[in-house]
Design a protein around this motif. Structure first.
Motif, mmCIF file in Angstrom:
data_model
loop_
_atom_site.group_PDB
_atom_site.id
_atom_site.type_symbol
_atom_site.label_atom_id
_atom_site.label_comp_id
_atom_site.label_asym_id
_atom_site.label_seq_id
_atom_site.Cartn_x
_atom_site.Cartn_y
_atom_site.Cartn_z
ATOM 1 N N GLN A 35 0.832 -1.203 0.000
ATOM 2 C CA GLN A 35 0.000 0.000 0.000
ATOM 3 C C GLN A 35 0.867 1.254 0.000
ATOM 4 O OE1 GLN A 35 -2.572 -0.424 3.351
ATOM 5 N NE2 GLN A 35 -3.578 -2.228 2.508
ATOM 6 N N HIS A 36 0.425 2.252 -0.771
ATOM 7 C CA HIS A 36 1.127 3.532 -0.891
ATOM 8 C C HIS A 36 0.107 4.660 -0.770
ATOM 9 C CE1 HIS A 36 4.660 1.390 -2.386
ATOM 10 N NE2 HIS A 36 3.810 0.685 -3.123
ATOM 11 N N ARG A 37 0.476 5.725 -0.056
ATOM 12 C CA ARG A 37 -0.427 6.851 0.177
ATOM 13 C C ARG A 37 -0.549 7.728 -1.062
ATOM 14 N NH1 ARG A 37 -2.246 9.821 4.872
ATOM 15 N NH2 ARG A 37 -1.327 8.127 6.018
ATOM 16 N N VAL A 38 -1.785 8.124 -1.360
ATOM 17 C CA VAL A 38 -2.093 9.032 -2.466
ATOM 18 C C VAL A 38 -2.358 10.414 -1.879
ATOM 19 C CG1 VAL A 38 -3.762 9.546 -4.288
ATOM 20 C CG2 VAL A 38 -3.037 7.186 -3.898
ATOM 21 N N LEU A 39 -1.737 11.439 -2.442
ATOM 22 C CA LEU A 39 -1.922 12.795 -1.932
ATOM 23 C C LEU A 39 -3.179 13.446 -2.486
ATOM 24 C CD1 LEU A 39 1.737 14.114 -2.175
ATOM 25 C CD2 LEU A 39 0.543 13.272 -0.151
ATOM 26 N N ARG A 40 -3.339 13.381 -3.808
ATOM 27 C CA ARG A 40 -4.492 14.012 -4.445
ATOM 28 C C ARG A 40 -5.064 13.061 -5.488
ATOM 29 N NH1 ARG A 40 -3.554 18.334 -7.680
ATOM 30 N NH2 ARG A 40 -1.427 17.729 -8.132
ATOM 31 N N HIS A 41 -6.349 13.263 -5.786
ATOM 32 C CA HIS A 41 -7.027 12.446 -6.793
ATOM 33 C C HIS A 41 -7.907 13.364 -7.626
ATOM 34 C CE1 HIS A 41 -10.602 9.980 -7.988
ATOM 35 N NE2 HIS A 41 -9.636 9.234 -8.467
ATOM 36 N N TRP A 42 -7.920 13.174 -8.931
ATOM 37 C CA TRP A 42 -8.806 13.924 -9.813
ATOM 38 C C TRP A 42 -9.380 12.946 -10.828
ATOM 39 C CZ3 TRP A 42 -3.617 14.548 -9.300
ATOM 40 C CH2 TRP A 42 -2.806 14.191 -10.369
ATOM 41 N N LYS A 43 -10.178 13.442 -11.737
ATOM 42 C CA LYS A 43 -10.949 12.585 -12.640
ATOM 43 C C LYS A 43 -10.073 11.645 -13.478
ATOM 44 C CE LYS A 43 -14.679 12.828 -15.975
ATOM 45 N NZ LYS A 43 -15.611 13.687 -16.679
ATOM 46 N N THR A 44 -8.919 12.095 -13.916
ATOM 47 C CA THR A 44 -8.088 11.289 -14.809
ATOM 48 C C THR A 44 -6.774 10.843 -14.198
ATOM 49 O OG1 THR A 44 -7.085 13.271 -15.753
ATOM 50 C CG2 THR A 44 -9.048 12.393 -16.862
ATOM 51 N N PHE A 46 -4.047 10.651 -10.282
ATOM 52 C CA PHE A 46 -3.766 10.918 -8.879
ATOM 53 C C PHE A 46 -2.286 11.238 -8.732
ATOM 54 C CE2 PHE A 46 -3.414 6.347 -9.506
ATOM 55 C CZ PHE A 46 -2.187 6.042 -8.923
ATOM 56 N N SER A 47 -1.906 11.751 -7.560
ATOM 57 C CA SER A 47 -0.502 12.075 -7.324
ATOM 58 C C SER A 47 -0.045 11.482 -5.999
ATOM 59 C CB SER A 47 -0.272 13.587 -7.332
ATOM 60 O OG SER A 47 -0.848 14.177 -6.196
ATOM 61 N N MET A 48 1.254 11.231 -5.939
ATOM 62 C CA MET A 48 1.893 10.690 -4.748
ATOM 63 C C MET A 48 3.182 11.464 -4.511
ATOM 64 S SD MET A 48 1.438 6.686 -5.724
ATOM 65 C CE MET A 48 1.959 6.074 -4.148
ATOM 66 N N GLU A 49 3.782 11.262 -3.331
ATOM 67 C CA GLU A 49 5.081 11.875 -3.064
ATOM 68 C C GLU A 49 6.101 11.265 -4.011
ATOM 69 O OE1 GLU A 49 6.537 12.762 1.002
ATOM 70 O OE2 GLU A 49 4.779 11.575 1.564
ATOM 71 N N ALA A 50 6.902 12.095 -4.648
ATOM 72 C CA ALA A 50 7.853 11.609 -5.647
ATOM 73 C C ALA A 50 8.919 10.706 -5.031
ATOM 74 C CB ALA A 50 8.511 12.785 -6.355
ATOM 75 N N GLU A 51 9.332 11.000 -3.798
ATOM 76 C CA GLU A 51 10.402 10.225 -3.171
ATOM 77 C C GLU A 51 9.957 8.812 -2.806
ATOM 78 O OE1 GLU A 51 9.611 13.399 -2.008
ATOM 79 O OE2 GLU A 51 11.203 14.272 -3.210
ATOM 80 N N THR A 52 8.687 8.637 -2.469
ATOM 81 C CA THR A 52 8.204 7.326 -2.031
ATOM 82 C C THR A 52 7.313 6.642 -3.059
ATOM 83 O OG1 THR A 52 6.288 8.320 -0.932
ATOM 84 C CG2 THR A 52 8.279 8.009 0.393
ATOM 85 N N ALA A 53 7.055 7.272 -4.188
ATOM 86 C CA ALA A 53 6.151 6.709 -5.194
ATOM 87 C C ALA A 53 6.799 5.510 -5.880
ATOM 88 C CB ALA A 53 5.788 7.766 -6.226
ATOM 89 N N PRO A 54 6.055 4.423 -6.007
ATOM 90 C CA PRO A 54 6.587 3.268 -6.724
ATOM 91 C C PRO A 54 6.529 3.501 -8.233
ATOM 92 C CG PRO A 54 4.348 2.834 -6.071
ATOM 93 C CD PRO A 54 4.711 4.178 -5.488
ATOM 94 N N ARG A 55 7.290 2.749 -8.970
ATOM 95 C CA ARG A 55 7.224 2.809 -10.433
ATOM 96 C C ARG A 55 6.123 1.844 -10.848
ATOM 97 N NH1 ARG A 55 10.373 6.068 -13.217
ATOM 98 N NH2 ARG A 55 10.658 4.562 -14.880
ATOM 99 N N VAL A 56 4.930 2.370 -11.079
ATOM 100 C CA VAL A 56 3.786 1.531 -11.414
ATOM 101 C C VAL A 56 3.296 1.806 -12.819
ATOM 102 C CG1 VAL A 56 2.507 0.684 -9.426
ATOM 103 C CG2 VAL A 56 2.554 3.085 -9.868
ATOM 104 N N ARG A 57 2.793 0.753 -13.399
ATOM 105 C CA ARG A 57 2.153 0.821 -14.695
ATOM 106 C C ARG A 57 1.247 -0.393 -14.751
ATOM 107 N NH1 ARG A 57 3.292 3.768 -19.327
ATOM 108 N NH2 ARG A 57 2.684 2.717 -21.221
ATOM 109 N N GLY A 58 0.045 -0.210 -15.242
ATOM 110 C CA GLY A 58 -0.904 -1.320 -15.284
ATOM 111 C C GLY A 58 -2.014 -1.122 -14.271
ATOM 112 N N LEU A 59 -2.567 -2.223 -13.763
ATOM 113 C CA LEU A 59 -3.712 -2.153 -12.861
ATOM 114 C C LEU A 59 -3.300 -1.914 -11.415
ATOM 115 C CD1 LEU A 59 -5.977 -5.030 -14.173
ATOM 116 C CD2 LEU A 59 -6.394 -2.596 -14.335
#
Length: 119
Positions: A35-44, A46-59
């Motif tokens: 699990q990773h914390r999301v800072l903001r969410h919008w219609k298209t 979301f954003s996370m902290e750059a230092e702790t954000a995982p490299r994700v792609r897919g579902l």
């Protein structure tokens, strides 16, 4: 007219903004059981902290506390200041009930009472 602040003041303002975003958000994503914390969410996206954000792609699965909100298909990510912004191609809303493959009438019976059943 553009106003420029000293680097120390700008860094302090950015740190205070990130702290308030972390404190206010209950959103999180689940990626392969992590699990990773999301800072903001919008219609298209979301954003996370750059230092702790995982490299994700897919579902990924997006949660608000313990409530499963969306299953998102991430297609792009870019760094914007101290945030990593993820864009998704689709966000499928998660339902607590199974999908119906027919139209339910408004006056449809809720249950069936078998013959001989005491009422």
């Amino acid at each position: 007219m553009e106003i420029s602040l000293p680097k120390e003041i700008q860094a302090g303002l950015d740190a205070a903004r990130m702290k308030s975003l972390r404190k206010a958000s209950k959103l999180r994503i689940d990626v392969n059981g992590t699990q990773h914390r999301v800072l903001r969410h919008w219609k298209t996206g979301f954003s996370m902290e750059a230092e702790t954000a995982p490299r994700v792609r897919g579902l990924v699965d997006l949660y608000d506390g313990s409530i499963h909100l969306f299953q998102c298909l991430i297609v792009a990510a870019q760094r914007e200041g101290s945030e990593m912004q993820f864009e998704f191609k689709r966000a499928t809303k998660v339902s607590q009930q199974p999908a119906l493959d027919f139209v339910r009438a408004n006056d449809a019976p809720v249950a069936l009472i078998a013959k001989g059943t005491p009422v």
